[in-house]
Design an enzyme around this catalytic site. Structure first.
Site, short mmCIF file in Angstrom:
data_model
loop_
_atom_site.label_atom_id
_atom_site.label_comp_id
_atom_site.label_asym_id
_atom_site.label_seq_id
_atom_site.Cartn_x
_atom_site.Cartn_y
_atom_site.Cartn_z
N ARG A 190 0.88 -1.16 -0.09
CA ARG A 190 0.02 -0.06 0.03
C ARG A 190 0.90 1.43 0.06
O ARG A 190 2.02 1.43 0.26
CB ARG A 190 -0.83 0.03 1.33
CG ARG A 190 -1.77 -1.29 1.34
CD ARG A 190 -2.67 -1.01 2.62
NE ARG A 190 -3.61 -2.25 2.68
CZ ARG A 190 -3.21 -3.24 3.15
NH1 ARG A 190 -2.22 -3.61 3.96
NH2 ARG A 190 -4.28 -4.28 3.46
N LYS A 200 -2.57 -1.79 7.67
CA LYS A 200 -4.27 -1.31 7.42
C LYS A 200 -5.02 -2.13 8.31
O LYS A 200 -5.79 -1.80 9.16
CB LYS A 200 -4.71 -1.19 6.15
CG LYS A 200 -6.00 -0.90 5.92
CD LYS A 200 -6.56 -0.64 4.54
CE LYS A 200 -7.87 -0.52 4.55
NZ LYS A 200 -8.27 -0.12 3.14
N HIS A 202 -3.62 2.97 -6.09
CA HIS A 202 -3.86 1.94 -5.52
C HIS A 202 -4.02 0.79 -6.55
O HIS A 202 -4.11 -0.24 -6.14
CB HIS A 202 -5.28 1.95 -4.60
CG HIS A 202 -5.36 0.93 -3.70
ND1 HIS A 202 -4.57 0.79 -2.44
CD2 HIS A 202 -6.20 -0.15 -3.53
CE1 HIS A 202 -4.89 -0.26 -1.80
NE2 HIS A 202 -5.88 -0.90 -2.33
N ARG A 256 -1.64 -1.63 -6.67
CA ARG A 256 -1.37 -3.03 -5.76
C ARG A 256 -2.46 -4.16 -6.42
O ARG A 256 -1.93 -5.23 -6.25
CB ARG A 256 -2.28 -2.32 -4.48
CG ARG A 256 -2.45 -3.67 -3.60
CD ARG A 256 -2.77 -3.02 -2.11
NE ARG A 256 -3.44 -3.91 -1.23
CZ ARG A 256 -2.80 -4.70 -0.53
NH1 ARG A 256 -1.51 -5.07 -0.63
NH2 ARG A 256 -3.49 -5.29 0.34
N HIS A 299 -3.73 -9.45 2.58
CA HIS A 299 -5.16 -9.65 2.68
C HIS A 299 -5.84 -10.60 3.62
O HIS A 299 -5.17 -11.69 3.99
CB HIS A 299 -5.83 -10.01 1.54
CG HIS A 299 -5.76 -8.99 0.37
ND1 HIS A 299 -4.64 -9.08 -0.42
CD2 HIS A 299 -6.45 -7.86 0.10
CE1 HIS A 299 -4.98 -8.07 -1.26
NE2 HIS A 299 -5.97 -7.22 -1.00
N TYR A 314 -9.33 -8.27 -5.34
CA TYR A 314 -8.04 -7.59 -6.02
C TYR A 314 -7.56 -8.14 -7.00
O TYR A 314 -6.47 -7.61 -7.67
CB TYR A 314 -6.90 -7.50 -4.63
CG TYR A 314 -7.19 -6.10 -3.78
CD1 TYR A 314 -6.37 -5.17 -3.92
CD2 TYR A 314 -8.36 -5.90 -3.10
CE1 TYR A 314 -6.32 -3.96 -3.12
CE2 TYR A 314 -8.58 -4.86 -2.08
CZ TYR A 314 -7.42 -4.01 -2.15
OH TYR A 314 -7.27 -2.77 -1.27
#
Length: 346
Positions: free
Chosen positions: A201, A226, A294, A297, A320, A329
């Site tokens: 990130r 995060k 983003h 990513r 994740h 994603y």
């Protein structure tokens, strides 16, 4: 029994003094209203279910948001704090003058519908409703404002949506890399290339410190992520080379351990390199205005899957927490799948 008295202004005040309960009072326009309220309140006290609504009637949503930002939001990550400051502005603009007691499910639904009609993304509105719901939950459970229900709890939330599926093709990547490499500050090019190589990130990259990097083992240790879970990110040879260049930067100041450093702040301490405005300008100049940072990513995660890594291996790298989120994603190119099918079926 309650005492009903007429005030000098012509209104009627009901005062209830009952053993085991704090003195409770409320003013009404008519004597009948005062008597009805006193009767129902005393009945609730007898049944042990009385809850004073006075705090929720006196506290406005604007006041509650201010307290929430000062007591709750400050305990969250800096990126979340910044996001909640913007969200609080939208909530205050609509609900600010209402008392907490006056916010109904109907009113919250109206806010939802108006935000969606204004073109706001489903996920944006979901985030705003989540913060409003947490505000009420905190006020009910911790502040004791005297509400029995959360008006956000039972309204219909917008669907999460399919998520972004933006991928970089080879031509776009070449244009992007050429543009960022050509910038006067080499850190921009290093950050962009590093993001594509690792899937980290933006905040994880710009917050990197030299003490987190082990180039001999080719790993980066992340503790402040995060989702709150620490992880080790393995580095490709390209990624390791980028970090080596960044740490060997001859312009590196001696007063910071940051790999990608910014200018000193008002307190004299350096913060991470800020490049968001520059990113938007450069992507617009090269015809990639729809590309978010983003998305890099997403690109990196998709490439890891295409390279043959298992879901568990990719999740360990990307951080994740669930396979479902990982799938949101991962966006595989159909033409790459065709090539893989040909190899396997040959």
């Amino acid at each position: 029994m309650a005492t009903i008295v007429k005030t000098p202004s012509g209104t009627w005040k009901a005062v209830i003094r009952k053993l085991g309960w704090p003195t409770t009072a409320k003013t009404f326009r008519t004597k009948r209203d005062a008597e009805d309220w006193a009767r129902s309140t005393e009945d609730e006290m007898v049944r042990g279910v009385y809850l004073s609504r006075a705090p929720s009637e006196k506290l406005t949503v604007a006041g509650a948001l201010k307290r929430y930002m000062e007591e709750v939001s400050v305990t969250k990550k800096p990126t979340t704090q910044r996001s909640e400051r913007f969200t609080a502005q939208h909530l205050e603009a609509f609900f600010g003058k209402y008392s907490m007691a006056a916010v109904s499910a109907d009113l919250v639904a109206k806010y939802r519908d108006e935000r969606l009609a204004a073109g706001k993304a489903n996920n944006t509105v979901r985030i705003e409703l989540a913060m409003l719901g947490h505000l009420f939950r905190t006020a009910i459970q911790e502040w004791g404002i005297g509400l029995t229900f959360n008006p956000v709890a039972n309204i219909r939330k917008p669907s999460p949506g399919p998520g972004r599926s933006r991928r970089l093709n080879l031509d776009e990547q070449q244009r992007l890399f050429a543009a960022v490499d050509g910038h006067s500050n080499p850190m921009l090019g290093w950050i962009v290339r590093f993001a594509v190589e690792t899937g980290m990130r933006s905040s994880e990259i710009t917050g990197l410190r030299r003490s987190q990097i082990d180039l001999q083992r080719r790993v980066v240790g992340l503790s402040d992520t995060k989702n709150g879970f620490a992880r080790l990110v393995p580095l490709t040879r390209v990624a390791a080379g980028i970090l080596q260049l960044a740490m060997d930067n001859p312009l590196r100041p001696l007063d910071t351990d940051l790999v990608f450093f910014g200018e000193p702040g008002a307190n004299g301490h350096r913060k991470p390199y800020v490049f968001q405005k520059l990113w938007r300008r450069i992507t617009s100049d090269v015809g990639l205005a729809d590309l978010h940072f983003h998305d890099l990513r997403h690109e990196a995660v998709s490439r890891l899957v295409e390279a043959g890594l298992s879901d568990q291996e990719v999740a360990a790298i990307s951080g994740h927490k669930s396979m479902q989120m990982l799938k949101r994603y991962t966006h595989l190119r159909a033409e790459d799948l065709v090539s893989k099918l040909d190899r396997r079926l040959a």
